[in-house]
Write a protein that holds these residues in place. Structure first.
Motif, PDB file in Angstrom:
ATOM      1  N   GLU A 116       0.887  -1.166   0.000  1.00 14.28           N
ATOM      2  CA  GLU A 116       0.000   0.000   0.000  1.00 14.28           C
ATOM      3  C   GLU A 116       0.919   1.208   0.000  1.00 14.28           C
ATOM      4  N   VAL A 117       0.747   2.092  -0.971  1.00  9.26           N
ATOM      5  CA  VAL A 117       1.661   3.223  -1.132  1.00  9.26           C
ATOM      6  C   VAL A 117       0.905   4.534  -0.973  1.00  9.26           C
ATOM      7  N   ARG A 118       1.335   5.339   0.012  1.00  2.00           N
ATOM      8  CA  ARG A 118       0.788   6.695   0.129  1.00  2.00           C
ATOM      9  C   ARG A 118       1.129   7.446  -1.155  1.00  2.00           C
ATOM     10  N   LEU A 119       0.293   8.359  -1.507  1.00  2.00           N
ATOM     11  CA  LEU A 119       0.496   9.096  -2.751  1.00  2.00           C
ATOM     12  C   LEU A 119       1.409  10.296  -2.524  1.00  2.00           C
ATOM     13  N   ASP A 120       2.682   9.993  -2.247  1.00  3.38           N
ATOM     14  CA  ASP A 120       3.713  11.020  -2.167  1.00  3.38           C
ATOM     15  C   ASP A 120       5.039  10.412  -2.620  1.00  3.38           C
ATOM     16  N   VAL A 121       5.967  11.282  -2.947  1.00  3.06           N
ATOM     17  CA  VAL A 121       7.227  10.857  -3.566  1.00  3.06           C
ATOM     18  C   VAL A 121       8.064   9.984  -2.634  1.00  3.06           C
ATOM     19  N   ALA A 122       8.115  10.314  -1.358  1.00  2.00           N
ATOM     20  CA  ALA A 122       8.919   9.520  -0.418  1.00  2.00           C
ATOM     21  C   ALA A 122       8.381   8.094  -0.307  1.00  2.00           C
ATOM     22  N   ALA A 123       7.076   7.954  -0.210  1.00  2.00           N
ATOM     23  CA  ALA A 123       6.473   6.626  -0.117  1.00  2.00           C
ATOM     24  C   ALA A 123       6.686   5.849  -1.413  1.00  2.00           C
ATOM     25  N   LEU A 124       6.626   6.534  -2.534  1.00  2.00           N
ATOM     26  CA  LEU A 124       6.883   5.887  -3.817  1.00  2.00           C
ATOM     27  C   LEU A 124       8.295   5.327  -3.859  1.00  2.00           C
ATOM     28  N   ALA A 125       9.275   6.117  -3.454  1.00  2.00           N
ATOM     29  CA  ALA A 125      10.669   5.659  -3.477  1.00  2.00           C
ATOM     30  C   ALA A 125      10.852   4.431  -2.593  1.00  2.00           C
ATOM     31  N   ALA A 126      10.226   4.427  -1.422  1.00  2.00           N
ATOM     32  CA  ALA A 126      10.330   3.269  -0.521  1.00  2.00           C
ATOM     33  C   ALA A 126       9.693   2.037  -1.152  1.00  2.00           C
ATOM     34  N   ALA A 127       8.543   2.205  -1.795  1.00  2.00           N
ATOM     35  CA  ALA A 127       7.883   1.074  -2.456  1.00  2.00           C
ATOM     36  C   ALA A 127       8.727   0.542  -3.611  1.00  2.00           C
ATOM     37  N   GLN A 128       9.359   1.446  -4.349  1.00  2.30           N
ATOM     38  CA  GLN A 128      10.237   1.017  -5.431  1.00  2.30           C
ATOM     39  C   GLN A 128      11.395   0.185  -4.887  1.00  2.30           C
ATOM     40  N   ASP A 129      11.985   0.628  -3.787  1.00  2.00           N
ATOM     41  CA  ASP A 129      13.084  -0.115  -3.168  1.00  2.00           C
ATOM     42  C   ASP A 129      12.618  -1.489  -2.691  1.00  2.00           C
ATOM     43  N   ASP A 130      11.451  -1.530  -2.059  1.00  2.00           N
ATOM     44  CA  ASP A 130      10.915  -2.803  -1.567  1.00  2.00           C
ATOM     45  C   ASP A 130      10.621  -3.755  -2.724  1.00  2.00           C
ATOM     46  N   ALA A 131      10.040  -3.228  -3.797  1.00  2.00           N
ATOM     47  CA  ALA A 131       9.740  -4.062  -4.965  1.00  2.00           C
ATOM     48  C   ALA A 131      11.028  -4.582  -5.602  1.00  2.00           C
ATOM     49  N   ALA A 132      12.036  -3.721  -5.700  1.00  2.00           N
ATOM     50  CA  ALA A 132      13.320  -4.132  -6.289  1.00  2.00           C
ATOM     51  C   ALA A 132      13.969  -5.229  -5.442  1.00  2.00           C
ATOM     52  N   ALA A 133      13.876  -5.107  -4.122  1.00  2.00           N
ATOM     53  CA  ALA A 133      14.433  -6.138  -3.239  1.00  2.00           C
ATOM     54  C   ALA A 133      13.688  -7.454  -3.420  1.00  2.00           C
TER      55      ALA A 133
END
Length: 72
Positions: free
Chosen positions: A5-22
């Motif tokens: 679940e990703v909050r609609l802001d840039v910081a949350a997006l970056a964290a989700a991208q990192d988690d998905a990449a991992a």
């Protein structure tokens, strides 16, 4: 299956991208493909941030990434 679940802001997006990449790395997906998935996530969430229609609340975006055979 990767779910977030990703909050609609840039910081949350970056964290989700990192988690998905991992998660993708753990599935044996190469960095070039993981980079493309990062771009797709960026486009989807950025479009929601910029163009989404909200009723006063900004519910998080649900993201799911799955793999079947050699497809993501």
């Amino acid at each position: 299956m990767f779910r977030a679940e990703v909050r609609l802001d840039v910081a949350a997006l970056a964290a989700a991208q990192d988690d998905a990449a991992a998660w993708l790395a753990g599935q044996g997906v190469g960095t070039a493909v993981a980079y493309r998935v990062r771009l797709v996530l960026e486009e989807l969430v950025t479009n929601l941030i910029l163009h989404g229609q909200f009723d006063g609340s900004r519910a998080p975006a649900g993201i799911e990434i799955g793999m079947e055979d050699d497809a993501i």
